[in-house]
Design a protein around this motif. Structure first.
Motif, PDB file in Angstrom:
ATOM      1  N   ASP A 185       0.784  -1.233   0.000  1.00 15.75           N
ATOM      2  CA  ASP A 185       0.000   0.000   0.000  1.00 15.75           C
ATOM      3  C   ASP A 185       0.819   1.288   0.000  1.00 15.75           C
ATOM      4  N   SER A 186       2.129   1.157  -0.111  1.00 18.29           N
ATOM      5  CA  SER A 186       2.917   2.394  -0.123  1.00 18.29           C
ATOM      6  C   SER A 186       4.278   2.153  -0.749  1.00 18.29           C
ATOM      7  N   GLY A 187       4.911   3.250  -1.149  1.00 23.51           N
ATOM      8  CA  GLY A 187       6.253   3.183  -1.702  1.00 23.51           C
ATOM      9  C   GLY A 187       7.234   2.646  -0.675  1.00 23.51           C
ATOM     10  N   GLU A 233      15.927   2.390   3.571  1.00 19.66           N
ATOM     11  CA  GLU A 233      17.113   3.071   4.110  1.00 19.66           C
ATOM     12  C   GLU A 233      17.571   2.471   5.418  1.00 19.66           C
ATOM     13  N   GLU A 234      16.606   2.064   6.195  1.00 20.27           N
ATOM     14  CA  GLU A 234      16.962   1.554   7.503  1.00 20.27           C
ATOM     15  C   GLU A 234      17.691   0.225   7.443  1.00 20.27           C
ATOM     16  N   LYS A 235      17.470  -0.465   6.333  1.00 24.20           N
ATOM     17  CA  LYS A 235      18.127  -1.752   6.224  1.00 24.20           C
ATOM     18  C   LYS A 235      19.312  -1.618   5.300  1.00 24.20           C
ATOM     19  N   GLY A 286       4.686   7.652  -6.614  1.00 24.47           N
ATOM     20  CA  GLY A 286       5.184   6.626  -7.513  1.00 24.47           C
ATOM     21  C   GLY A 286       6.437   7.090  -8.235  1.00 24.47           C
ATOM     22  N   TYR A 287       6.509   8.377  -8.491  1.00 31.78           N
ATOM     23  CA  TYR A 287       7.681   8.938  -9.158  1.00 31.78           C
ATOM     24  C   TYR A 287       8.912   8.807  -8.264  1.00 31.78           C
ATOM     25  N   GLU A 288       8.738   9.121  -6.990  1.00 30.26           N
ATOM     26  CA  GLU A 288       9.849   9.001  -6.043  1.00 30.26           C
ATOM     27  C   GLU A 288      10.292   7.551  -5.894  1.00 30.26           C
ATOM     28  N   LEU A 289       9.321   6.668  -5.906  1.00 32.54           N
ATOM     29  CA  LEU A 289       9.633   5.240  -5.821  1.00 32.54           C
ATOM     30  C   LEU A 289      10.425   4.817  -7.050  1.00 32.54           C
ATOM     31  N   LEU A 290       9.961   5.272  -8.199  1.00 34.38           N
ATOM     32  CA  LEU A 290      10.641   4.982  -9.467  1.00 34.38           C
ATOM     33  C   LEU A 290      12.101   5.412  -9.398  1.00 34.38           C
ATOM     34  N   LYS A 291      12.319   6.625  -8.905  1.00 36.21           N
ATOM     35  CA  LYS A 291      13.689   7.150  -8.821  1.00 36.21           C
ATOM     36  C   LYS A 291      14.559   6.279  -7.925  1.00 36.21           C
ATOM     37  N   LYS A 292      13.997   5.907  -6.787  1.00 32.76           N
ATOM     38  CA  LYS A 292      14.764   5.088  -5.852  1.00 32.76           C
ATOM     39  C   LYS A 292      15.153   3.761  -6.473  1.00 32.76           C
ATOM     40  N   ILE A 293      14.233   3.198  -7.232  1.00 32.17           N
ATOM     41  CA  ILE A 293      14.509   1.909  -7.849  1.00 32.17           C
ATOM     42  C   ILE A 293      15.563   2.049  -8.932  1.00 32.17           C
ATOM     43  N   LYS A 294      15.460   3.109  -9.714  1.00 33.39           N
ATOM     44  CA  LYS A 294      16.409   3.311 -10.806  1.00 33.39           C
ATOM     45  C   LYS A 294      17.794   3.715 -10.294  1.00 33.39           C
ATOM     46  N   GLU A 295      17.824   4.218  -9.076  1.00 31.95           N
ATOM     47  CA  GLU A 295      19.115   4.579  -8.466  1.00 31.95           C
ATOM     48  C   GLU A 295      19.820   3.363  -7.880  1.00 31.95           C
ATOM     49  N   SER A 296      19.067   2.295  -7.723  1.00 35.87           N
ATOM     50  CA  SER A 296      19.641   1.117  -7.084  1.00 35.87           C
ATOM     51  C   SER A 296      20.295   0.211  -8.102  1.00 35.87           C
TER      52      SER A 296
END
Lengths: 146, 234
Positions: free
Chosen positions: B66-68, B79-81, B106-116
């Motif tokens: 239910d959330s990013g 981040e915590e892990k 969703g955009y922020e989630l996308l960025k985080k995934i693409k940064e990984s």
């Protein structure tokens, strides 16, 4: 005409009526396509979630509009959610009212918002009655099979 | 239109296995017989229920959150892990996420995934009830595979299968696919007029180039995608 055939005809006619009157649009049919023997109550389940969700959102809107200083962004957020969920189940009239409601939120017009909420509640209750009737027919059809 | 499928990255399906071609020197991952696993992210319970069903009926395995934040936790990217791998053990083959969510969009989630480095290869699809050109552009430029306007339909989900198949997209093809005429706008958005785009596609650098003939030059780039037709093989 036996009971089963009669019920099925009623079901078809009622569905057609709901489409014609604009209560429901194509998306509802999309949901019906997702129902099968693996998920025989899918539509009713989704709609049930929708009902719970809707009632919560409508109350939230009312609460937000009753504040001394109305936060229209907050009201809009609830309407936006309601617009989304109504679109997802194909509740066209409700969805369109939400679109109108959002315009009033943007204009920050309290009177219009209050009026719109009233219309929205009414439209929603109409839809709820219609869908509950539809599901009742489905139950009767299933019972007639046994 | 000829489309050259380079390799089946995740899995082969009955329909496209025949068209998948191996290019010499390119590592082909073994096809597994398991269903592809989709991570679906949406704060709306109604929408989660619908997308879950849409995906299951299209033969995907589904995890719906239910959330990013929860999505990142599931992936092990929180981040915590500190661990970079090791979510539930279920590989994620596709992420489909709502755009408008409280907390992390969703955009922020996308960025985080693409940064990984571990997860940027996973195709990410954005869903949104609002058909806004700048929003779509932003997402595509950030590396989103596709942008689906809600409400999501069965045809939209069936098309997702193609992301699982195609490793590489020819850049011009990609641009053409990602900008097609908008269909009926059901909402009172400002009408989106056609626009030409000069932005390049957001191909992941690790994708191998396709060494085959390109298709004929793309049609003038129109208004943003509403529903993308990703393959002619539908």
């Amino acid at each position: 005409m036996d009971v089963m055939t009669q019920l099925q005809r009623q079901w078809r006619e009622h569905t057609a009526y709901l489409r014609k009157e604009g209560y429901l649009d194509d998306q509802f049919e999309q949901l019906q396509k997702l129902q099968d023997e693996n998920s025989p109550d899918f539509v009713a389940e989704v709609v049930s979630i929708f009902f719970d969700d809707s009632e919560k959102l409508l109350n939230n809107m009312a609460g937000a509009l009753e504040q001394k200083v109305v936060d229209f962004k907050q009201v809009d957020a609830h309407v936006h959610q309601f617009k989304g969920s109504s679109a997802s189940i194909g509740a066209m009239r409700v969805k369109n009212l939400c679109i109108e409601f959002r315009n009033h939120c943007e204009a920050q017009s309290l009177e219009e918002c209050v009026r719109c909420l009233r219309k929205l509640r009414y439209e929603y209750s109409l839809l709820k009655n219609q869908l509950e009737y539809l599901f009742k027919l489905e139950q009767q059809i299933r019972a007639a099979v046994v | 239109m000829e489309r050259n499928v380079v390799v089946s990255r995740r899995r082969k399906t009955e329909t496209t296995a025949a068209t998948a071609a191996k290019i010499e020197g390119f590592d082909v991952l073994p096809a597994d017989s398991e269903e592809a696993h989709v991570l679906a992210v949406d704060d709306s319970l109604v929408d989660r229920k619908v997308i879950e069903r849409l995906l299951k009926i299209s033969s995907f395995k589904v995890t719906a959150v239910d959330s990013g934040r929860r999505a990142l936790q599931f992936l092990g990217l929180d981040e915590e892990k500190t661990s970079s791998v090791g979510f539930d053990g279920l590989k994620v083959d596709l992420i489909i996420t709502d755009y408008c969510m409280p907390g992390m969009t969703g955009y922020e989630l996308l960025k985080k995934i693409k940064e990984s480095s571990n997860f940027r290869e996973i195709p990410v699809v954005i869903m949104s009830s609002e058909n806004i050109l700048t929003r779509i552009d932003r997402c595509l430029e950030e590396g989103a595979e596709d942008f689906i306007v809600k409400p999501v339909k069965l045809a939209d989900v069936k098309r997702l299968k193609d992301y699982m198949m195609r490793e590489v997209r020819i850049e011009s093809e990609s641009n053409m696919n990602k900008r097609k005429s908008c269909c009926d706008l059901t909402e009172s958005e400002p009408s989106i007029s056609s626009s030409s785009s000069s932005s390049s596609s957001s191909e992941s650098p690790s994708r191998a180039p396709v060494s085959s003939s390109a298709p004929s030059s793309p049609s003038p780039l129109d208004s943003p995608v509403r529903r993308l037709k990703m393959t002619p093989t539908e």
